[in-house]
Scaffold this active site. Sequence first.
Site, PDB file in Angstrom:
ATOM      1  N   ARG A 234      33.712  29.139  74.249  1.00 53.39           N
ATOM      2  CA  ARG A 234      32.897  30.471  74.068  1.00 53.39           C
ATOM      3  C   ARG A 234      31.961  30.858  75.214  1.00 53.39           C
ATOM      4  O   ARG A 234      31.171  29.955  74.907  1.00 53.39           O
ATOM      5  CB  ARG A 234      32.582  31.147  72.703  1.00 53.39           C
ATOM      6  CG  ARG A 234      34.306  31.403  72.386  1.00 53.39           C
ATOM      7  CD  ARG A 234      34.832  32.728  72.822  1.00 53.39           C
ATOM      8  NE  ARG A 234      36.083  32.950  71.592  1.00 53.39           N
ATOM      9  CZ  ARG A 234      36.655  32.353  71.725  1.00 53.39           C
ATOM     10  NH1 ARG A 234      37.812  31.620  72.645  1.00 53.39           N
ATOM     11  NH2 ARG A 234      38.108  33.483  70.487  1.00 53.39           N
ATOM     12  N   GLU A 263      33.327  39.649  78.797  1.00 50.52           N
ATOM     13  CA  GLU A 263      34.373  39.704  79.921  1.00 50.52           C
ATOM     14  C   GLU A 263      35.456  40.706  79.689  1.00 50.52           C
ATOM     15  O   GLU A 263      34.803  41.227  78.112  1.00 50.52           O
ATOM     16  CB  GLU A 263      34.791  38.441  79.735  1.00 50.52           C
ATOM     17  CG  GLU A 263      35.744  38.134  78.298  1.00 50.52           C
ATOM     18  CD  GLU A 263      35.911  36.918  77.963  1.00 50.52           C
ATOM     19  OE1 GLU A 263      35.656  35.291  78.635  1.00 50.52           O
ATOM     20  OE2 GLU A 263      37.079  36.488  76.773  1.00 50.52           O
ATOM     21  N   HIS A 281      39.677  33.865  81.416  1.00 49.99           N
ATOM     22  CA  HIS A 281      39.945  33.328  79.734  1.00 49.99           C
ATOM     23  C   HIS A 281      41.255  33.133  79.849  1.00 49.99           C
ATOM     24  O   HIS A 281      41.808  33.686  78.873  1.00 49.99           O
ATOM     25  CB  HIS A 281      39.320  34.169  78.683  1.00 49.99           C
ATOM     26  CG  HIS A 281      39.334  34.184  76.993  1.00 49.99           C
ATOM     27  ND1 HIS A 281      38.214  34.330  76.751  1.00 49.99           N
ATOM     28  CD2 HIS A 281      39.645  33.389  77.353  1.00 49.99           C
ATOM     29  CE1 HIS A 281      38.706  33.734  75.577  1.00 49.99           C
ATOM     30  NE2 HIS A 281      39.499  32.903  75.097  1.00 49.99           N
TER      31      HIS A 281
HETATM   32  C1  8YV Z   1      42.872  33.792  73.140  1.00 50.23           C
HETATM   33  C2  8YV Z   1      41.004  32.221  72.709  1.00 50.23           C
HETATM   34  O1  8YV Z   1      43.421  34.553  71.665  1.00 50.23           O
HETATM   35  O2  8YV Z   1      42.230  30.778  70.925  1.00 50.23           O
HETATM   36  C3  8YV Z   1      41.527  31.165  71.747  1.00 50.23           C
HETATM   37  O3  8YV Z   1      39.904  31.662  70.767  1.00 50.23           O
HETATM   38  O4  8YV Z   1      40.191  33.260  73.155  1.00 50.23           O
HETATM   39  C4  8YV Z   1      42.394  32.311  73.564  1.00 50.23           C
HETATM   40  O5  8YV Z   1      43.377  31.907  73.532  1.00 50.23           O
HETATM   41  C5  8YV Z   1      44.204  34.192  74.051  1.00 50.23           C
HETATM   42  O6  8YV Z   1      43.815  34.672  75.047  1.00 50.23           O
HETATM   43  C6  8YV Z   1      44.607  35.593  73.296  1.00 50.23           C
HETATM   44  O7  8YV Z   1      43.684  36.843  73.412  1.00 50.23           O
END
Ligand code: 8YV
Length: 315
Positions: A234, A263, A281
């Site tokens: 993150r 983002e 992402h």
């Molecule tokens: C997003 C993610 O959820 O797993 C995570 O924590 O940030 C990603 O897998 C994915 O981009 C779907 O929105």
Amino acid sequence: MPKPEILQVGPYPEWDQVPLDQAYTMHRFFTTASPASFLTEHGHAIRGIATRGELGAGREMIEACPNLEIIAVYGVGYDTVDLDACRERSVRVTNTPDVLTRDVADLGVAMMLCQARGMIGAEAWVRSGNWVRMGLYPLKRRVHDSKAGVLGLGRIGREVARRLAGFDMKIAYSDLAPKDCTTDWTFIADPVELARHSDYLFVTLAASEETRRIVGREVIEAVGPEGMVINISRSSNIDEAALLDALESGALGSAALDVFEGEPDLNPRFLKLENVLLQPHHASGTVETRKAMGKLVRDNMAAHFDGRPLLTPVL
Ligand code: 8YV
């Protein structure tokens, strides 16, 4: 029995949307013109929130749904869900661990290789005719036999380290305490020390208040002008302003990033830099993994509304 009403925070692929619409009354929050008045009108009927890792659910949303029972996150990260607000109201929370681990690790390693060997620039070298006009592409940095640091040896960090070992890299890692792993991997408790020891520093920590900006100026400068930072966790784990300063000044050699503050509207300073690889992402973004994530979201919601134990509870 009326179908449970679910607040859907962001879009899902068709293969998830169709079964969700069959089982529940899905309120597509992301299409509403006025989110506040939508919550005033429908909040009391909402029993579940279906969200995504990067979108989460904040206190205001949770409190606007007084009959909320469960938040199902499509993603392993749940740092954007206000867990305190959930605890206060005994709201259950689920995420999608494991199913995405190896895809996220794959992309992290691909990002390192792509950036270290200048593959984006090399592609442009061929297409622009530079190869014909100017000859050989400038030399890049080797990956094998170099030192990798993995900041956070959780599920994803461990898979990253396993892959890097396959590239003959020397592995060190940092975590709260030494982990049960091969003795070839060196534990270095202090992130600055780990960075000093690393040619390639992978950020694979689950984000929390405790890890906020853990990769700060000191860590970044310890990676150094020849080093690279790779972030597949993150953006909050990195001090983005310090990262940009270091990339601009050359205090940090390069970066490969899949996550950004604010983002998808990333800081325009990133767009001017040639020493950073920018990814949208998408570390979990394969058809196979996204299908598995969607199924886990639905299985958790079905378990909850059927009164069965949750498959992957966070709370
Ligand atoms: C997003 C993610 O959820 O797993 C995570 O924590 O940030 C990603 O897998 C994915 O981009 C779907 O929105």
